[in-house]
Scaffold this motif. Sequence first.
Motif, short mmCIF file in Angstrom:
data_model
loop_
_atom_site.label_atom_id
_atom_site.label_comp_id
_atom_site.label_asym_id
_atom_site.label_seq_id
_atom_site.Cartn_x
_atom_site.Cartn_y
_atom_site.Cartn_z
N PHE A 199 12.45 2.17 13.02
CA PHE A 199 11.95 0.84 12.72
C PHE A 199 11.75 0.03 13.99
O PHE A 199 12.53 0.13 14.93
N GLY A 200 10.68 -0.78 13.97
CA GLY A 200 10.38 -1.56 15.15
C GLY A 200 10.29 -3.05 14.91
O GLY A 200 10.23 -3.83 15.86
N ALA A 229 15.35 3.12 2.44
CA ALA A 229 14.03 3.11 3.06
C ALA A 229 13.02 3.70 2.09
O ALA A 229 13.37 4.56 1.26
N LEU A 230 11.78 3.24 2.21
CA LEU A 230 10.74 3.67 1.30
C LEU A 230 9.44 3.84 2.08
O LEU A 230 9.01 2.94 2.79
N GLU A 231 8.84 5.04 1.95
CA GLU A 231 7.61 5.25 2.67
C GLU A 231 6.41 5.12 1.74
O GLU A 231 6.55 5.14 0.52
N THR A 232 5.24 4.98 2.32
CA THR A 232 4.03 4.72 1.56
C THR A 232 3.80 5.75 0.47
O THR A 232 3.35 5.40 -0.64
N GLY A 233 4.14 6.99 0.74
CA GLY A 233 3.94 8.05 -0.25
C GLY A 233 4.87 8.00 -1.43
O GLY A 233 4.67 8.72 -2.41
N PHE A 243 -1.00 -2.95 7.02
CA PHE A 243 -1.69 -1.79 6.47
C PHE A 243 -1.42 -0.54 7.29
O PHE A 243 -1.69 0.57 6.85
N ARG A 244 -0.89 -0.68 8.50
CA ARG A 244 -0.60 0.48 9.34
C ARG A 244 0.85 0.93 9.22
O ARG A 244 1.27 1.87 9.89
N SER A 285 8.55 -0.01 10.01
CA SER A 285 8.30 0.94 11.10
C SER A 285 7.15 0.44 11.98
O SER A 285 6.40 -0.45 11.61
N ARG A 286 7.02 1.05 13.13
CA ARG A 286 5.93 0.70 14.03
C ARG A 286 4.61 1.21 13.46
O ARG A 286 4.61 2.19 12.71
N PRO A 287 3.49 0.58 13.80
CA PRO A 287 2.20 1.03 13.28
C PRO A 287 1.95 2.50 13.60
O PRO A 287 2.20 2.96 14.72
N TRP A 288 1.48 3.23 12.60
CA TRP A 288 1.12 4.63 12.70
C TRP A 288 2.32 5.56 12.84
O TRP A 288 2.14 6.78 12.92
#
Length: 125
Positions: free
Chosen positions: A112-113, A50-54, A29-30, A98-101
């Motif tokens: 990316f992590g 790549a795809l972001e939450t938005g 969720f982060r 990606s890393r959280p936050w």
Amino acid sequence: QVQLVESGGGSVQSGGSLRLSCVASGDTFRINCLGWFRQVSGKEREGVAALETGGNAYYADSVKGRFTITRDNAQNTLYLQMDSLKPEDTAMYYCAASRPWYEYCSTSSRDFGFWGQGTQVTVSS
């Protein structure tokens, strides 16, 4: 921590299609950005999409118009629909988060992590 498991790779002929899936678990969720990378033995890992939450999506020039990245948030699953496949698409494909936050998203590996184990895609001519 985030765990990623890919599936859907295989062998197809040039012009064919495959759909890769990546199931994410853990602190998902982060996570803002999910992506797909590929690597051929002896070469650097290449960002594919790549795809972001938005909802913003980013693609490598080599796959624009042929590959589509989507995600099902309810199922914590990332997809890569690959159409009009070419022999040069042959590679090990990796899912990444990606890393959280972390707020940025692109096809650069620095964003990316977490990485999956990979699934092989082979396209024959």
